[in-house]
Structure formats: C-alpha cells, structure tokens
Motif scaffolding. Structure first.
Motif, PDB file in Angstrom:
ATOM      1  N   ALA A  52       5.124  -6.397  12.048  1.00  0.00           N
ATOM      2  CA  ALA A  52       5.306  -4.938  12.079  1.00  0.00           C
ATOM      3  C   ALA A  52       4.221  -4.267  11.255  1.00  0.00           C
ATOM      4  CB  ALA A  52       6.690  -4.552  11.546  1.00  0.00           C
ATOM      5  N   LEU A  53       3.941  -3.019  11.636  1.00  0.00           N
ATOM      6  CA  LEU A  53       3.000  -2.164  10.914  1.00  0.00           C
ATOM      7  C   LEU A  53       3.654  -0.804  10.763  1.00  0.00           C
ATOM      8  CD1 LEU A  53       0.239  -1.398   9.711  1.00  0.00           C
ATOM      9  CD2 LEU A  53      -0.564  -0.975  12.036  1.00  0.00           C
ATOM     10  N   GLU A  54       3.844  -0.366   9.521  1.00  0.00           N
ATOM     11  CA  GLU A  54       4.565   0.868   9.266  1.00  0.00           C
ATOM     12  C   GLU A  54       3.841   1.700   8.223  1.00  0.00           C
ATOM     13  OE1 GLU A  54       8.416  -0.317   7.955  1.00  0.00           O
ATOM     14  OE2 GLU A  54       8.879  -1.454   9.781  1.00  0.00           O
ATOM     15  N   GLN A  55       4.115   2.995   8.254  1.00  0.00           N
ATOM     16  CA  GLN A  55       3.607   3.904   7.228  1.00  0.00           C
ATOM     17  C   GLN A  55       4.753   4.356   6.349  1.00  0.00           C
ATOM     18  OE1 GLN A  55       1.738   7.482   8.647  1.00  0.00           O
ATOM     19  NE2 GLN A  55       0.854   7.994   6.657  1.00  0.00           N
ATOM     20  N   SER A  56       4.487   4.484   5.062  1.00  0.00           N
ATOM     21  CA  SER A  56       5.517   4.926   4.135  1.00  0.00           C
ATOM     22  C   SER A  56       5.954   6.352   4.465  1.00  0.00           C
ATOM     23  CB  SER A  56       4.991   4.851   2.694  1.00  0.00           C
ATOM     24  OG  SER A  56       5.919   5.416   1.794  1.00  0.00           O
ATOM     25  N   THR A  57       7.245   6.597   4.365  1.00  0.00           N
ATOM     26  CA  THR A  57       7.774   7.935   4.655  1.00  0.00           C
ATOM     27  C   THR A  57       7.649   8.871   3.458  1.00  0.00           C
ATOM     28  OG1 THR A  57       9.981   7.154   4.006  1.00  0.00           O
ATOM     29  CG2 THR A  57       9.408   7.047   6.353  1.00  0.00           C
TER      30      THR A  57
ATOM     31  N   GLN B 191      -4.846  -1.760  12.631  1.00  0.00           N
ATOM     32  CA  GLN B 191      -4.617  -2.579  13.825  1.00  0.00           C
ATOM     33  C   GLN B 191      -5.444  -3.861  13.776  1.00  0.00           C
ATOM     34  OE1 GLN B 191      -2.449  -2.304  16.127  1.00  0.00           O
ATOM     35  NE2 GLN B 191      -1.722  -0.199  16.032  1.00  0.00           N
ATOM     36  N   PHE B 192      -6.651  -3.763  13.229  1.00  0.00           N
ATOM     37  CA  PHE B 192      -7.506  -4.939  13.084  1.00  0.00           C
ATOM     38  C   PHE B 192      -6.856  -5.962  12.154  1.00  0.00           C
ATOM     39  CE2 PHE B 192     -10.849  -7.294  10.907  1.00  0.00           C
ATOM     40  CZ  PHE B 192     -11.636  -7.733  11.959  1.00  0.00           C
ATOM     41  N   VAL B 193      -6.322  -5.491  11.039  1.00  0.00           N
ATOM     42  CA  VAL B 193      -5.664  -6.393  10.091  1.00  0.00           C
ATOM     43  C   VAL B 193      -4.390  -6.963  10.693  1.00  0.00           C
ATOM     44  CG1 VAL B 193      -4.519  -6.525   7.843  1.00  0.00           C
ATOM     45  CG2 VAL B 193      -6.653  -5.250   8.090  1.00  0.00           C
ATOM     46  N   HIS B 194      -3.593  -6.097  11.313  1.00  0.00           N
ATOM     47  CA  HIS B 194      -2.306  -6.504  11.885  1.00  0.00           C
ATOM     48  C   HIS B 194      -2.465  -7.535  12.995  1.00  0.00           C
ATOM     49  CE1 HIS B 194       0.876  -5.995  14.971  1.00  0.00           C
ATOM     50  NE2 HIS B 194       1.690  -5.931  13.924  1.00  0.00           N
ATOM     51  N   THR B 195      -3.534  -7.414  13.780  1.00  0.00           N
ATOM     52  CA  THR B 195      -3.683  -8.276  14.953  1.00  0.00           C
ATOM     53  C   THR B 195      -4.791  -9.309  14.775  1.00  0.00           C
ATOM     54  OG1 THR B 195      -2.938  -6.441  16.350  1.00  0.00           O
ATOM     55  CG2 THR B 195      -4.022  -8.279  17.443  1.00  0.00           C
ATOM     56  N   THR B 196      -6.030  -8.851  14.665  1.00  0.00           N
ATOM     57  CA  THR B 196      -7.176  -9.772  14.653  1.00  0.00           C
ATOM     58  C   THR B 196      -7.161 -10.676  13.425  1.00  0.00           C
ATOM     59  OG1 THR B 196      -8.462  -8.097  15.838  1.00  0.00           O
ATOM     60  CG2 THR B 196      -9.675  -9.917  14.828  1.00  0.00           C
TER      61      THR B 196
ATOM     62  N   LYS C 110      11.034 -13.013   4.409  1.00  0.00           N
ATOM     63  CA  LYS C 110      10.330 -11.835   4.910  1.00  0.00           C
ATOM     64  C   LYS C 110       9.542 -11.162   3.794  1.00  0.00           C
ATOM     65  CE  LYS C 110      11.216  -7.626   7.610  1.00  0.00           C
ATOM     66  NZ  LYS C 110      12.285  -6.823   8.275  1.00  0.00           N
ATOM     67  N   THR C 111       8.289 -10.887   4.060  1.00  0.00           N
ATOM     68  CA  THR C 111       7.387 -10.336   3.047  1.00  0.00           C
ATOM     69  C   THR C 111       6.740  -9.057   3.563  1.00  0.00           C
ATOM     70  OG1 THR C 111       6.915 -12.511   2.094  1.00  0.00           O
ATOM     71  CG2 THR C 111       5.308 -10.778   1.677  1.00  0.00           C
ATOM     72  N   ILE C 112       6.635  -8.076   2.680  1.00  0.00           N
ATOM     73  CA  ILE C 112       5.998  -6.799   2.997  1.00  0.00           C
ATOM     74  C   ILE C 112       4.709  -6.700   2.198  1.00  0.00           C
ATOM     75  CG2 ILE C 112       6.208  -4.293   2.897  1.00  0.00           C
ATOM     76  CD1 ILE C 112       9.227  -4.641   3.129  1.00  0.00           C
ATOM     77  N   PHE C 113       3.607  -6.492   2.911  1.00  0.00           N
ATOM     78  CA  PHE C 113       2.302  -6.293   2.275  1.00  0.00           C
ATOM     79  C   PHE C 113       2.070  -4.795   2.165  1.00  0.00           C
ATOM     80  CE2 PHE C 113       2.177 -10.424   4.253  1.00  0.00           C
ATOM     81  CZ  PHE C 113       1.580 -11.231   3.280  1.00  0.00           C
TER      82      PHE C 113
ATOM     83  N   GLU D 237       0.224   5.092   1.639  1.00  0.00           N
ATOM     84  CA  GLU D 237       0.769   3.735   1.644  1.00  0.00           C
ATOM     85  C   GLU D 237       1.146   3.303   3.055  1.00  0.00           C
ATOM     86  OE1 GLU D 237       2.679   3.572  -2.873  1.00  0.00           O
ATOM     87  OE2 GLU D 237       3.973   3.435  -1.106  1.00  0.00           O
ATOM     88  N   TYR D 238       0.732   2.098   3.394  1.00  0.00           N
ATOM     89  CA  TYR D 238       1.073   1.477   4.672  1.00  0.00           C
ATOM     90  C   TYR D 238       1.628   0.085   4.391  1.00  0.00           C
ATOM     91  CZ  TYR D 238      -1.480   5.197   7.069  1.00  0.00           C
ATOM     92  OH  TYR D 238      -1.893   6.413   7.536  1.00  0.00           O
ATOM     93  N   MET D 239       2.446  -0.393   5.304  1.00  0.00           N
ATOM     94  CA  MET D 239       3.099  -1.691   5.122  1.00  0.00           C
ATOM     95  C   MET D 239       2.885  -2.572   6.343  1.00  0.00           C
ATOM     96  SD  MET D 239       6.644  -0.258   3.450  1.00  0.00           S
ATOM     97  CE  MET D 239       6.590   1.175   4.539  1.00  0.00           C
ATOM     98  N   ILE D 240       2.494  -3.799   6.095  1.00  0.00           N
ATOM     99  CA  ILE D 240       2.395  -4.831   7.119  1.00  0.00           C
ATOM    100  C   ILE D 240       3.471  -5.865   6.826  1.00  0.00           C
ATOM    101  CG2 ILE D 240       0.966  -6.671   8.091  1.00  0.00           C
ATOM    102  CD1 ILE D 240      -1.471  -4.977   7.545  1.00  0.00           C
TER     103      ILE D 240
END
Length: 225
Positions: A131-136, A114-119, A203-206, A141-144
């Motif tokens: 968006a902030l998502e977790q790999s299924t 949340q800190f990376v996604h927002t702050t 659109k880019t996925i980190f 792995e998480y994706m921003i």
C-alpha cells in the motif's frame, strides 16, 4: 697534576636496508583478467539472491551493530545508515535497467513514490509494496506499507527489545533513493503497524517525511500547469 679524561671512539656501522619487494595485489584475478566490474549491468537483472545467504548476512549485520549499540534507537539508526548508501547507488542502477522510454528520473513527488512502491520493491523483494498512503494530518508525510517484510522473517527479537524493527535497514535504502532523486527527506523510519492486525503480525509502515522545499517545488509545478 690532574689526569685528562680519556675518550673512546665508537665506529657506527650502517646496515643498508634490503630492497623493497614489488607490490603484489591480494585480489585474485580470473584467468581472463576480467573482474565483476567488467560485467554487463543487465546480466543479473533477473537473477535472485539465495534467501538463506541473505538471512545469514543480514543476521551478521544486525549482530555487529547490536554489539555497538547501547539502545534500540541507536541500533535502528545504525541499520538505517547502513542501508542509506545502497539507496544512493541503487537509483541509477534501476534507471539504467529500465526500458529506454521509461528510464527518466522521477521529477514529481507522486512519480517518485510510485517508483519506490513498485520498481524499488520489485528489485529488492520481487514484488510491489502492499500500500501507498498519504498522512491525513501532515501533508509532508507519506506511508509505504509492507505486510510481511522479508528482513524481519528470520529475526528473533527478545522481549526487552520488542520495539526493534530491523526494517530500518530498508528505510535507509528508501531514504537514499529519495535523496539521490533530489527529493530530500527529514528521514525515513520503519514502524510496526500494531498488534491489531492478526493476519499480518509483522506488518510494517515506512514513514517518509519530506522537507518543506520539496512540497514548495511540487506546488510550483502544479501552479505552472
């Protein structure tokens, strides 16, 4: 009768070295003898950088590393390494600028994300990530998601380098923030979302891949309640 050899004596003249000139620093100092390091860190908290200046400097950075890179993968790796030390220092700066009640360093994985996604995104781009998502399929792995990264706005990529995503520089910053916070990663990389999204072609996925030790520590926190 042989004549003895004659020798010639040469006088060695020693020239003394001139006295060394006193060291004069090349850094120009203002009249008040204060540098940028004397400024209050909160002075530029709400200041914005010129987009034209940033685009010029970033294009120069890409041109420099492009000349030294034999492949797209090497160029992205060099951009990532260029952003990494910025992230290491940026974490402490952002925590310092936070209000006293919310200036605690993230200790849980979700708090860090949340800190990376927002702050972090607001500090860099004056807005949150999209968006902030977790790999299924992989729990580490998480994706921003950023629909329109500003680092790709003024970049013209030739067809033979279509896979290049210059947001690898931002991925390096994110990786530096994660490591500085104590959440070690296997790496953070930037990927194009694909050609299916016509509304956001850039659109880019980190992709953030955390180490098993981070997940084990998170499970220990959950077990402790």
């Amino acid at each position: 009768m042989a004549t003895p050899p004659t020798t010639t004596t040469q006088t060695l003249t020693i020239t003394p070295l001139p006295p060394r000139k006193p060291f004069v620093p090349s850094l120009r100092m203002p009249s008040n003898r204060k540098t940028i390091y004397d400024r209050n860190l909160n002075r530029t908290k709400t200041a914005e950088t010129s987009l034209a200046s940033f685009a010029y400097l970033f294009n120069t950075l890409i041109s420099y590393h492009h000349a030294l890179s034999p492949s797209v993968a090497e160029l992205e790796s060099r951009l990532n390494r260029a952003g990494y030390p910025i992230g290491l220092k940026l974490l402490d700066l952002l925590l310092y600028r936070q209000p006293p009640r919310s200036a605690a360093r993230p200790t849980r994985l979700l708090d860090l994300l949340q800190f990376v996604h927002t702050t972090l995104w607001r500090a860099l781009f004056n807005r949150s990530a999209d968006a902030l998502e977790q790999s299924t399929s992989k729990k580490e792995e998480y994706m921003i998601v950023d629909n329109e990264p500003v680092v790709n706005t003024y970049i013209s990529i030739p067809k033979e380098m279509s896979q290049l995503n210059c947001a690898a520089f931002v991925a390096g910053i994110v990786e530096g923030v994660c490591d500085a916070a104590g959440f070690e990663t296997e790496g953070v990389s930037a990927h194009w979302a694909g050609e299916g999204d016509e509304m956001w072609p850039g659109k880019t996925i980190f992709l953030l891949r955390f180490k098993e030790s981070v997940l084990a520590r998170e499970e220990a926190f959950k077990s402790a309640g």
